[in-house]
Design an enzyme around this catalytic site. Structure first.
Site, PDB file in Angstrom:
ATOM      1  N   HIS A 156      -0.246  -2.021  -5.344  1.00 55.59           N
ATOM      2  CA  HIS A 156       0.934  -1.557  -5.088  1.00 55.59           C
ATOM      3  C   HIS A 156       0.872  -0.385  -4.010  1.00 55.59           C
ATOM      4  O   HIS A 156       1.190   0.808  -4.218  1.00 55.59           O
ATOM      5  CB  HIS A 156       0.998  -0.612  -6.616  1.00 55.59           C
ATOM      6  CG  HIS A 156       2.436   0.094  -6.703  1.00 55.59           C
ATOM      7  ND1 HIS A 156       2.920   1.072  -7.394  1.00 55.59           N
ATOM      8  CD2 HIS A 156       3.566  -0.208  -6.160  1.00 55.59           C
ATOM      9  CE1 HIS A 156       4.240   1.205  -7.589  1.00 55.59           C
ATOM     10  NE2 HIS A 156       4.803   0.376  -6.593  1.00 55.59           N
ATOM     11  N   CYS A 207       2.108   6.780  -8.529  1.00 50.31           N
ATOM     12  CA  CYS A 207       1.021   5.776  -8.524  1.00 50.31           C
ATOM     13  C   CYS A 207       0.738   5.130  -7.041  1.00 50.31           C
ATOM     14  O   CYS A 207      -0.260   5.294  -6.719  1.00 50.31           O
ATOM     15  CB  CYS A 207       1.555   4.363  -9.379  1.00 50.31           C
ATOM     16  SG  CYS A 207       3.323   4.294  -9.566  1.00 50.31           S
TER      17      CYS A 207
END
Length: 546
Positions: free
Chosen positions: A131, A75
């Protein structure tokens, strides 16, 4: 009437201001929707009869399904590539994703997509996951080009409590990770997919049309939650999935159902706002699904080989589509050219009438997609100097080197694909969906024959063997696959085509020289401990030391 030089100057400036304002308001809006850890076989437009995603499917059928869309296998790297237009290894963002106690981020020297669009007059909003850095204030979304952020900064959260838990040397530590801009949100109390959907709809509803809109909705779904409750969905939605044989996969299916509902709600909000017909919608997964292992969510990349965390197709070839009303008239609903996450920056900029920036890895593919011509993208890299593997795709071939965890590199997902009975009617599911009714409102006459993309997208592998090639650095073993003829990566061709191996190894070696070395993840900077920050995960480098 006599006009002084000052009057003429003011008149020219006024005309210029009007022209700039018109140019801003006429640029297409952009809505980018990102699913988290969603596998190839988790959307029904890829042929699954188990999990229905009618709203996502109809965007693919009436827009363009990106059938060879690639990303990084984890990710943080994939989001870094998407936002910058550069491969993660060229940023030092490759490999294992950011942990909650790690002081590392997308380099501040990099200009990212919301900043490019803000320069063009866009209102920019992020709903959901970030993130790519949260240890310092300057790493946060509202310091990197987004006007607003509502959501979580770390890798994943509990779907109801919005907490994120990590295992540190001192034991498990957990804290709330939910924010509205810079303020901790203690008040929200709904299922997080619904919260993100409602926030996106609210932003669309209240958008001032003098400026175009850039909205990123980066869902937590269907990523796993904390270890104690990795799969979470409303009970009534789980009960609707009783045709799914696997109990765990049944909950996962409900999580995907809520994600698909969100897509429908967003499209409907754009229609009701009156801006859908001047909006580009993109939907992607950040990487492949995690069928087993740590952070498993019972996603399926079947029949592709491998999982998230691996450079096999199941880790990096993922769901992707792009929609606009103009594309619905193009006559082609599937594009088979290579596209990588790095290509979104130049492609979207060209789509809204701006020139892509120089010195990035991304390639402008807007014309290739809209005209259904060959892709200008040839080379795709997956480099992880932390885990110790690298791969290159060029033309029909893919070369893998280094060392790959065996459990991440096998074919998984078939065992959880069982259906009890006949399952739901695909036709009825499409016709009852939100996007189906929206398409009728804007005079897009969808017919079931348009689902031919579903047949084109379905991957069939004649044989899935247990005798699989894994690269082995110690024994200088590499693997070569023809991923056009053998998308499931079952037949190693390295001994058959040594000349292709030589050419691809040389090109990969050249790319490896661009790699900015990855620092080892630092899981537990004591200053990050939630207990020191009112039990929240927050910036800690800026804060006075406890």
């Amino acid at each position: 009437m006599y006009f002084s030089r000052l009057h003429w100057l003011l008149l020219i400036l006024n005309i210029s201001a009007i022209a700039i304002s018109d140019a801003k308001s006429n640029r297409p809006n952009i809505v980018l929707i990102i699913a988290d850890d969603m596998g190839w076989n988790d959307v029904s437009f890829h042929g699954s009869d188990q999990i229905m995603t009618p709203n996502i499917d109809l965007l693919a059928y009436s827009g363009v399904a990106l059938e060879r869309y690639y990303t990084h296998c984890v990710c943080t790297p994939s989001r870094s590539a998407l936002y910058t237009g550069k491969f993660a290894h060229a940023l030092g963002m490759q490999g294992y994703p950011l942990t909650n106690g790690e002081d590392r981020a997308l380099p501040l020297t990099e200009k990212i997509l919301p900043q490019y669009l803000k320069d063009l007059g866009y209102a920019t909003h992020l709903v959901g996951k970030w993130h790519v850095g949260h240890s310092r204030n300057e790493y946060l979304p509202t310091f990197r080009g987004f006007d607003t952020h509502f959501g979580h900064r770390c890798g994943y959260i509990d779907y109801y409590e919005y907490t994120s838990e990590e295992t540190w040397p001192i034991g498990d530590v957990a804290g709330l990770d939910f924010y509205r801009n810079m303020t901790v949100d203690w008040e929200s109390n709904k299922y997080v997919t619904d919260l993100y959907s409602e926030e996106a709809v609210s932003i669309i509803k209240n958008h001032k049309e003098a400026n175009p809109l850039f909205l990123t909705v980066a869902h937590n779904a269907p990523h796993s939650g904390n270890a104690g409750a990795p799969l979470q969905a409303p009970a009534e939605e789980v009960r609707k999935m009783r045709h799914v044989e696997s109990p765990e996969r049944r909950i996962f299916a409900a999580m995907v159902k809520k994600l698909d509902d969100s897509v429908g709600d967003i499209v409907k909000a754009l229609l009701e706002k009156g801006i859908l017909e001047n909006t580009i919608i993109a939907f992607v997964s950040d990487n492949g699904g995690m069928t087993s292992g740590s952070y498993l969510n019972y996603a399926s990349n079947w029949p592709l080989r491998g999982l998230k965390m691996s450079p096999f197709e199941g880790g990096i070839r993922v769901n992707g589509l792009i929609w606009s009303k103009n594309l619905s008239n193009s006559g082609s609903h599937s594009w088979s050219g290579y596209m990588h996450a790095v290509d979104w920056v130049p492609t979207l900029l060209k789509a809204v009438g701006a020139e892509p920036p120089p010195n990035i890895d991304g390639v402008d593919l807007w014309e290739s997609i809209t005209a259904n011509t060959n892709s200008k993208r040839d080379l795709i890299f997956e480099i992880d100097d932390y885990s110790g593997f690298a791969s290159i795709i060029s033309g029909d071939y893919k070369l893998l080197t280094g060392k790959i965890e065996y459990s991440f590199g096998t074919h998984q997902g078939q065992s959880i694909s069982g259906i009890i009975g006949s399952g739901p009617s695909y036709k009825d599911t499409l016709i009852k969906s939100t996007v189906y009714s929206v398409l009728k409102e804007i005079d897009i006459d969808f017919k079931m024959k348009d689902t031919k993309v579903r047949d084109q997208s379905k991957i069939n592998c004649s044989k899935v063997s247990d005798d699989l090639c894994f690269p082995d650095k110690e024994n200088e073993k590499i693997c070569l696959f023809n991923i056009k003829e053998d998308p499931c990566e079952t037949q190693d061709l390295s001994a058959t085509y040594p000349h292709i191996v030589k050419i691809m190894k040389e090109r990969l070696q050249k790319e490896l020289q661009r790699t900015i070395p990855r620092t080892i993840p630092y899981y537990s900077d004591p200053r990050a401990a939630p207990a020191l920050h009112n039990f929240t995960w927050t910036t800690w480098i800026n804060n006075p030391e406890p």
